[in-house]
Design an enzyme around this catalytic site. Structure first.
Site, PDB file in Angstrom:
ATOM      1  N   LYS A  50       0.995  -1.212   0.191  1.00  0.00           N
ATOM      2  CA  LYS A  50      -0.157   0.063  -0.093  1.00  0.00           C
ATOM      3  C   LYS A  50       0.774   1.142   0.039  1.00  0.00           C
ATOM      4  CE  LYS A  50      -4.383   0.816   0.272  1.00  0.00           C
ATOM      5  NZ  LYS A  50      -5.555  -0.127  -0.105  1.00  0.00           N
TER       6      LYS A  50
HETATM    7  P1  NAD Z   1     -13.046   7.712  -2.049  1.00  0.00           P
HETATM    8  O1  NAD Z   1     -12.235   8.630  -1.796  1.00  0.00           O
HETATM    9  O2  NAD Z   1     -13.687   7.534  -3.304  1.00  0.00           O
HETATM   10  O3  NAD Z   1     -14.565   8.039  -1.168  1.00  0.00           O
HETATM   11  C1  NAD Z   1     -14.532   8.082   0.283  1.00  0.00           C
HETATM   12  C2  NAD Z   1     -15.933   8.486   0.881  1.00  0.00           C
HETATM   13  O4  NAD Z   1     -15.786   8.429   2.085  1.00  0.00           O
HETATM   14  C3  NAD Z   1     -16.292   9.872   0.401  1.00  0.00           C
HETATM   15  O5  NAD Z   1     -17.695   9.888   0.105  1.00  0.00           O
HETATM   16  C4  NAD Z   1     -15.916  10.721   1.607  1.00  0.00           C
HETATM   17  O6  NAD Z   1     -16.711  12.126   1.664  1.00  0.00           O
HETATM   18  C5  NAD Z   1     -16.172   9.776   2.722  1.00  0.00           C
HETATM   19  N1  NAD Z   1     -15.809  10.053   3.935  1.00  0.00           N
HETATM   20  C6  NAD Z   1     -14.096  10.214   4.051  1.00  0.00           C
HETATM   21  N2  NAD Z   1     -14.354  10.454   5.555  1.00  0.00           N
HETATM   22  C7  NAD Z   1     -15.255  10.252   5.963  1.00  0.00           C
HETATM   23  C8  NAD Z   1     -15.901  10.210   7.405  1.00  0.00           C
HETATM   24  N3  NAD Z   1     -14.871  10.617   8.532  1.00  0.00           N
HETATM   25  N4  NAD Z   1     -17.193  10.171   7.677  1.00  0.00           N
HETATM   26  C9  NAD Z   1     -17.955   9.948   6.566  1.00  0.00           C
HETATM   27  N5  NAD Z   1     -17.733   9.705   5.335  1.00  0.00           N
HETATM   28  C10 NAD Z   1     -16.502   9.915   5.071  1.00  0.00           C
HETATM   29  O7  NAD Z   1     -12.735   6.475  -1.490  1.00  0.00           O
HETATM   30  P2  NAD Z   1     -12.915   4.950  -1.846  1.00  0.00           P
HETATM   31  O8  NAD Z   1     -12.024   4.597  -2.933  1.00  0.00           O
HETATM   32  O9  NAD Z   1     -14.381   4.825  -2.237  1.00  0.00           O
HETATM   33  O10 NAD Z   1     -12.736   4.022  -0.583  1.00  0.00           O
HETATM   34  C11 NAD Z   1     -13.265   3.970   0.550  1.00  0.00           C
HETATM   35  C12 NAD Z   1     -12.994   2.892   1.390  1.00  0.00           C
HETATM   36  O11 NAD Z   1     -13.015   1.456   0.620  1.00  0.00           O
HETATM   37  C13 NAD Z   1     -11.449   2.866   1.897  1.00  0.00           C
HETATM   38  O12 NAD Z   1     -11.472   2.191   3.226  1.00  0.00           O
HETATM   39  C14 NAD Z   1     -10.682   2.210   0.759  1.00  0.00           C
HETATM   40  O13 NAD Z   1      -9.522   1.721   1.502  1.00  0.00           O
HETATM   41  C15 NAD Z   1     -11.545   0.924   0.608  1.00  0.00           C
HETATM   42  N6  NAD Z   1     -11.426   0.375  -0.576  1.00  0.00           N
HETATM   43  C16 NAD Z   1     -11.279   0.949  -1.663  1.00  0.00           C
HETATM   44  C17 NAD Z   1     -11.190   0.328  -2.869  1.00  0.00           C
HETATM   45  C18 NAD Z   1     -11.167   0.808  -4.232  1.00  0.00           C
HETATM   46  O14 NAD Z   1     -11.053   0.262  -5.279  1.00  0.00           O
HETATM   47  N7  NAD Z   1     -11.158   2.032  -4.330  1.00  0.00           N
HETATM   48  C19 NAD Z   1     -10.802  -0.971  -2.987  1.00  0.00           C
HETATM   49  C20 NAD Z   1     -11.023  -1.851  -1.548  1.00  0.00           C
HETATM   50  C21 NAD Z   1     -11.243  -0.946  -0.369  1.00  0.00           C
END
Ligand code: NAD
Length: 418
Positions: free
Chosen positions: A106
């Site tokens: 990561k």
């Molecule tokens: P992103 O940046 O696209 O979205 C994050 C979302 O969470 C946004 O809507 C933001 O406003 C919201 N957010 C941030 N802090 C917050 C808080 N304290 N309270 C409420 N909402 C909050 O990110 P993403 O890619 O959707 O990732 C989200 C989660 O999924 C992370 O934990 C990431 O590690 C995990 N993840 C992502 C992927 C991927 O393919 N992008 C794959 C596996 C896991």
């Protein structure tokens, strides 16, 4: 400042529990407690106003036992080494649980990208890649998107690496735009995997998604697609939130329109409210729903709010949204949790498909990508379910045991060098 919940300590705590259930000795799995490599870099950037600012970045390779390291890059003010270490370790377990031939890594930069211009963001990304260049490569370590990083940023990463090599190397990064070697279906893959996990859980319990009430925390890449696909599968999404707050409507929210809204990178508080109840993120986590999908950040459900969670089921779309103590409380209260390393693995599965397409200079149809994702998720879910029931444990333990068996087997077969 030290974190209240150190996510790497959380990882090790869960790992120890799974190892105990499998009767492993410390010798069998001690190496999994240590990341193989960690690089901490300083990133000087010339800002648009002529000032120089220095940002901190990290790339951690947790394990390469089962194949090249794989894992996303996060841009967030809270990024630190322990968070990146935990996220890297979870990637090792995630790739093992869905049985794709990767280890875990990561990366992250301590920055709020919303405070940067597009030019500054691009310079920061390119400088970061230049600094971690000795570690990455299609056979070595393949980055991807995570919180606040987008396909466009993945395109800059591909270009920066390719410029150093002197030829195009699409397989160095996944989650790219389609035009430069991205895979059809990758953008939706994590959310799709979350929906599939929720559907499989319901099937195991003799229910369906039809009419099930759902709340989703975080409407980013993962949460918004999960909400959309759950809605299309017949579930009633009654609450959603993002960093700006959230909406609740007991009759269901207009998910198709909300998806369009957030797809334009707008916050929920910029959406014209149609009489929905405004809720906070804390309220969302405690809603009386069938299914809660935390899709934002880690440690959202901890000792303090876990006793108030009223959802029957939780599908962890985010990485590490529940602390180990909260997990025990939820377990005691009969809340069934599909753990992150299984539930959100759809993203890395289709990243793997993207990399395979890049290495073969070939392109798969979207239906084929989605069918292969479905097949991979169903197989992994069934393995986790069976192992959890065999050992009379939670699905989290089932997933960790399934992953741990594969990582330990690979480590044993390879032996310890020299
Ligand atoms: P992103 O940046 O696209 O979205 C994050 C979302 O969470 C946004 O809507 C933001 O406003 C919201 N957010 C941030 N802090 C917050 C808080 N304290 N309270 C409420 N909402 C909050 O990110 P993403 O890619 O959707 O990732 C989200 C989660 O999924 C992370 O934990 C990431 O590690 C995990 N993840 C992502 C992927 C991927 O393919 N992008 C794959 C596996 C896991």
């Amino acid at each position: 400042m030290a974190r209240k919940h150190n996510p790497y300590e959380n990882f090790k705590e869960v790992l120890d529990k799974a190892a105990k259930l499998l009767d492993l000795t410390e010798n069998d799995y001690i190496t999994i407690k240590y990341p193989e490599r960690s690089l901490h870099v300083s990133l000087p950037i010339k800002m648009d106003n002529g000032d120089v600012r220095v940002f901190e970045g990290f790339r951690v390779q947790h394990s390469s036992s089962r194949g090249p390291c794989k894992g996303g890059i996060r841009y967030h003010p809270d990024v630190d080494e322990d968070e990146v270490k935990a996220l890297a370790a979870w990637m090792t377990m995630k790739c093992a649980v869905v049985n794709i031939p990767y280890g875990g890594a990561k990366g992250g930069i301590q920055v709020d990208p919303r405070t940067l211009s597009k030019g500054e963001l691009e310079r920061l990304t390119r400088r970061f890649i230049a600094m971690i260049l000795p570690l990455i490569g299609p056979e070595r370590d393949i980055p991807a998107p995570d919180v606040n990083t987008t396909p466009e940023i993945m395109g800059w990463i591909m270009d920066t690496y390719s410029m150093q090599k002197g030829y195009a190397v699409p397989g160095v990064v996944t989650g790219k735009p389609i035009e430069v070697g991205g895979s059809l279906g990758r953008k939706e893959a994590t959310g799709r995997g979350v929906m599939i996990s929720a559907r499989l859980l319901m099937e195991k319990l003799g229910r369906t998604l039809e009419g099930a009430t759902v709340s989703v925390q975080g409407m980013g890449n993962v949460g918004s697609v999960a909400a959309l696909l759950l809605h299309r599968a017949g579930a009633k999404v009654v609450a959603v939130s993002d960093i700006s707050g959230g909406f609740y409507n007991p009759d269901g929210l207009p998910i198709e329109e909300l998806f369009e809204h957030v797809s334009q990178r707008k916050l929920l508080n910029q959406y014209p409210n149609q009489g929905f109840t405004l809720i906070t993120n804390d309220q969302l986590l405690e809603m009386d729903v069938d299914l809660l999908v935390p899709a934002a950040m880690e440690n959202q459900i901890s000792r303090s709010n876990a006793p108030h969670v009223r959802a029957k089921y939780i599908v962890e779309a985010a990485n590490g949204p529940i602390t180990p103590t909260a997990d025990e409380i939820l377990d005691k209260n009969g809340v069934i949790v599909v753990p992150d390393i299984l539930a959100n693995a759809g993203g890395v599965v289709v990243s793997y498909f993207e990399w395979v397409q890049n290495l073969q200079s070939f392109r798969w149809e979207e239906d084929y990508v989605n069918d292969m994702l479905e097949h991979t998720m169903v197989r992994a879910f069934n393995e986790v379910w069976d192992l959890a029931h065999e050992k009379n444990s939670s699905l989290r333990m089932g997933a960790y045991m399934s992953a741990l068996q594969r990582v330990v087997a690979a480590k044993k077969l390879r032996g310890i060098f020299p």
